[in-house]
Design an enzyme around this catalytic site. Structure first.
Site, PDB file in Angstrom:
ATOM      1  N   CYS A  10      -7.729  -3.266 -12.701  1.00  0.00           N
ATOM      2  CA  CYS A  10      -7.774  -1.967 -11.189  1.00  0.00           C
ATOM      3  C   CYS A  10      -6.046  -2.982 -10.507  1.00  0.00           C
ATOM      4  CB  CYS A  10      -9.078  -2.183 -10.584  1.00  0.00           C
ATOM      5  SG  CYS A  10      -9.673  -3.476  -9.894  1.00  0.00           S
ATOM      6  N   GLU A  60      -9.390 -12.193  -8.618  1.00  0.00           N
ATOM      7  CA  GLU A  60      -7.828 -11.720  -8.552  1.00  0.00           C
ATOM      8  C   GLU A  60      -7.454 -13.613  -7.845  1.00  0.00           C
ATOM      9  OE1 GLU A  60      -8.280  -8.669  -5.597  1.00  0.00           O
ATOM     10  OE2 GLU A  60     -10.255  -9.270  -4.252  1.00  0.00           O
ATOM     11  N   ASP A 107      -3.419  -9.202  -6.821  1.00  0.00           N
ATOM     12  CA  ASP A 107      -3.850 -10.623  -5.982  1.00  0.00           C
ATOM     13  C   ASP A 107      -3.638 -11.508  -7.211  1.00  0.00           C
ATOM     14  OD1 ASP A 107      -3.489  -9.786  -3.204  1.00  0.00           O
ATOM     15  OD2 ASP A 107      -4.933  -9.661  -3.724  1.00  0.00           O
ATOM     16  N   HIS A 119       0.912  -1.396   0.229  1.00  0.00           N
ATOM     17  CA  HIS A 119       0.064   0.033   0.432  1.00  0.00           C
ATOM     18  C   HIS A 119       1.324   0.966   0.122  1.00  0.00           C
ATOM     19  CE1 HIS A 119      -3.377  -2.639   0.356  1.00  0.00           C
ATOM     20  NE2 HIS A 119      -4.031  -1.995   0.181  1.00  0.00           N
TER      21      HIS A 119
END
Ligand code: PEP
Ligand code: MG
Length: 661
Positions: free
Chosen positions: A619, A548, A572, A307
């Site tokens: 995404c 994912e 992922d 992140h």
């Protein structure tokens, strides 16, 4: 005298309700104790009260002894029986953040390093956010404070206690000043208020003074007392209280710094264009830092899809992460050049390297200026189909950056930050307001909100996660939500309410079987029926899934019949297809979206979606890569969602594809 009751305070006596309870108790002359399971603690100490870990629906006894005992018991029992006690904003102490430790303005005393190093080392890390930068080094390595371990003479003890009390007063005064400045967000305000309470708490001050009287110097005594109390917090079976251990350390550290006459330096003081160098930095810390001033980020921890990387990319800040221990070689650098495309970091570059980086920084600025013309472009395929180029964001604060970049809506709104920022689970109203603000900001474009995607590696207040050997393979995302309909329904109701205000779509993370979709749909129907019965306005929304997991890819043809869209989460998907942890720099090479195994998973997904006539988007971070976008568009993807910083280049890439034909 004493009286027993069942605690109705929402989620029990954690930080803020405990602080309020203590304030109330302190208003009485009587000695007041709270008793749970036979254990009695003073009701006038927040720390002791929190350590009692009183939860909602538990039985407790209030015991008071003194002139106003009856009034004290009356008031305190009334407080305990009020579900909203401590939650309403009374203006003073705000909410304590669930991530107080991470969000604490961390003191640091890294010297403004100017020492020369032997030749400019070139270090290799993970290329986590593109771009090049060169600037002054800002080393953020909060040092361990060690007590001198000095034994005091008898005649020194009084003075040492005075010195300690002075340091506590000075730390509290600084926190009071910060609170008075009134420019803190509610979350930050709560964090500072909670720390101030700990600094003043008898448990800490009493223990430190006891140690000083026994002959310890003040710094050693503070370290030892903080360690003892922190260990008590760590031992409680409650995630939220465990995190308070870090608060105690943070407060102890601030007191020690005052005693040692050292200043704390926070990220607030980072100079314009500086390169932030740290071993690790919490995503929330970075999100709150003055990002406009940060020229680049270099970290020992982290990977391309951690992140920190995502925040850096969304703000266009070059970043090299995952340097491991090598990051320590940068501690003494005065200037640093970083190449976020290649993953290189050069400490104290020589004249040639400096000139090269300066040229590249200028060229990048020129490219950015040139890309601005693509802000308002609506890219299409050669057949005229519009390719939506949308933004990935995680907070309302990022709306502006996304709009500035020319985002055609939001392709991924990560709701985790909303949950991590607060000490409590966010209420339905608060969530509805947030999602509505998003929908309004981007209407008529769609805003795809992803339901809570959280697991044991990122604990949040209010949800107890089991200890897991492999949190990435554990109780996370849709799995957790379906097991906790109380949390999930609150989010779904908020989304149904927000859908009235714009084009809200909802997608589910970590889906691995069709039942997860059908069970969610049943809950959505249940929520809609409830809202209807309550007379609350709501609108329906399209439901999609993230692809994912390898399981989702393999059942994509069947899944496509159940949902309105797919959004491929390559971050992922890559780690699960390649069995390579996305946060582990040692396997960063395997964690490669261009590996044929991952590309064929993407293609299978696209084929299944196109055959079923549903929208297929992406995404994951790969969606913003100009080298891959043409392939994805040819596979049939019609929506690409990415960090705002990548949007204009993506539009240019798609426009160029159409022009080639
Ligand atoms: C992904 O996995 O690609 C994704 C977009 O989700 P996150 O990075 O939040 O896990
Ligand atoms: Mg994901």
């Amino acid at each position: 005298m004493e009286r027993s009751t069942i605690v109705r305070v929402h989620e029990g006596l954690h930080a803020r309700p405990a602080t309020r309870f203590v304030k109330l108790a302190k208003g009485f002359e009587s000695d007041v104790e709270l008793v749970k399971d036979g254990k009695a603690v003073s009701a006038k100490s927040s720390v002791k009260l929190m350590l009692l870990a009183v939860k909602e629906n538990q039985e407790v006894t209030v015991r008071a002894n003194g002139a106003d005992a009856i009034e004290a018991i009356e008031a305190l029992i009334g407080y305990l029986e009020n579900p909203r006690a401590g939650l309403d904003d009374e203006g003073e102490a705000g909410e304590a953040g669930s991530e107080t430790a991470a969000a604490t303005p961390a003191p640091e005393a890294a010297p403004p390093a100017a020492a020369a190093v032997d030749g400019p080392p070139k270090l290799q890390g993970v290329a986590a956010s593109e771009g090049v930068a060169i600037g002054p080094a800002f080393a953020h390595f909060p040092p361990e404070i060690e007590g001198p371990g000095r034994r005091l003479q008898g005649d020194e003890i009084e003075d040492e206690i005075e010195r300690f009390r002075g340091a506590v007063a000075s730390v509290q005064a600084r926190m009071d000043r910060t609170l008075a400045e009134n420019n803190l967000s509610a979350g930050d305000r709560g964090i500072v208020a909670a720390l101030r309470d700990i600094a003043a708490d008898d448990s800490l001050t009493g223990e430190v003074e006891r140690l000083i009287k026994g002959g310890d110097d003040a710094v050693s005594a503070v370290i030892a007392a903080a360690a003892t109390i922190a260990a008590d917090f760590s031992a409680v079976d409650d995630h939220y209280l465990n995190a308070r251990a870090d608060d105690v350390h943070a407060v102890g550290r601030q007191i020690c710094l005052v005693l040692l006459g050292q200043d704390e330096v926070s990220l607030e003081t980072i100079p314009q264009g500086a390169i932030l160098i740290a071993d690790d930095i919490g995503a929330w810390d970075l999100a709150r830092a003055p990002l406009k001033r940060i020229g680049g980020v270099v970290c020992g921890h982290g990977g391309a899809t951690s992140h920190i990387a995502i925040i850096a990319r969304s703000h266009g800040i070059p970043a090299v992460l995952g340097l491991g221990d090598k990051v320590n070689e940068l501690r003494a650098a005065s200037q640093v050049a970083i190449d976020g495309n290649a993953g290189h970091v050069i400490a104290d570059p020589d004249e040639t390297v400096r000139a090269d980086f300066t040229r590249r920084v200028e060229a990048a600025a020129k490219e950015r200026a040139g890309l601005k013309v693509f802000k308002g472009v609506t890219p299409t395929r050669a057949d005229g189909t519009v390719i939506e180029v949308a933004a990935n964001i995680g907070s309302l604060e990022e709306i502006e950056a996304a709009q500035e970049a020319g985002a055609m809506g939001v392709g991924l709104f990560r709701t985790e930050l909303l949950f991590m920022r607060h000490m409590h689970l966010p209420s339905e109203d608060m969530q509805a307001e947030t999602y509505s603000a998003l929908a309004k900001a981007f209407a008529p474009h769609s805003v795809i909100v992803r339901t809570l995607d959280i697991g044991g590696d990122k604990p949040i207040a209010g949800i107890e996660f089991p200890d897991e050997e492999n949190p990435f393979l554990g109780w996370r995302g849709i799995r957790m939500c379906l097991d906790r309909p109380d949390i999930f329904k609150r989010q779904l109701r908020a989304l149904l309410r927000a859908a009235v205000h714009g084009n809200i779509k909802v997608m589910l993370p970590m889906v691995s079987e069709i039942a997860e979709v059908t069970r969610t749909r049943a809950l959505v129907d249940e929520c809609a029926a409830e809202l209807k019965a309550e007379g609350v306005p709501y609108a329906s929304f399209e439901l999609g899934v993230m692809i994912e997991t390898p399981a989702a890819v393999l059942i994509a043809p069947a899944l496509a019949k159940e949902v309105a869209f797919f959004s491929i989460g390559t971050n992922d998907l890559t780690q699960y297809i390649m069995a390579a942890d996305r946060l582990n720099p040692t396997v960063a090479k395997l964690n490669d979206v261009t590996n044929p195994a991952v590309m064929s998973a993407i293609e299978l997904t696209a084929k299944a979606g196109v055959a079923a006539g549903i929208m297929v988007g992406m995404c994951g971070e790969a969606a913003g890569r100009p080298d891959l976008i043409p392939t994805f568009v040819k596979m049939g993807l019609t929506e690409l969602s990415m960090s705002p910083a990548s949007i204009q280049r993506a539009k240019k890439t798609i426009a160029a594809m159409a022009a080639e034909r």
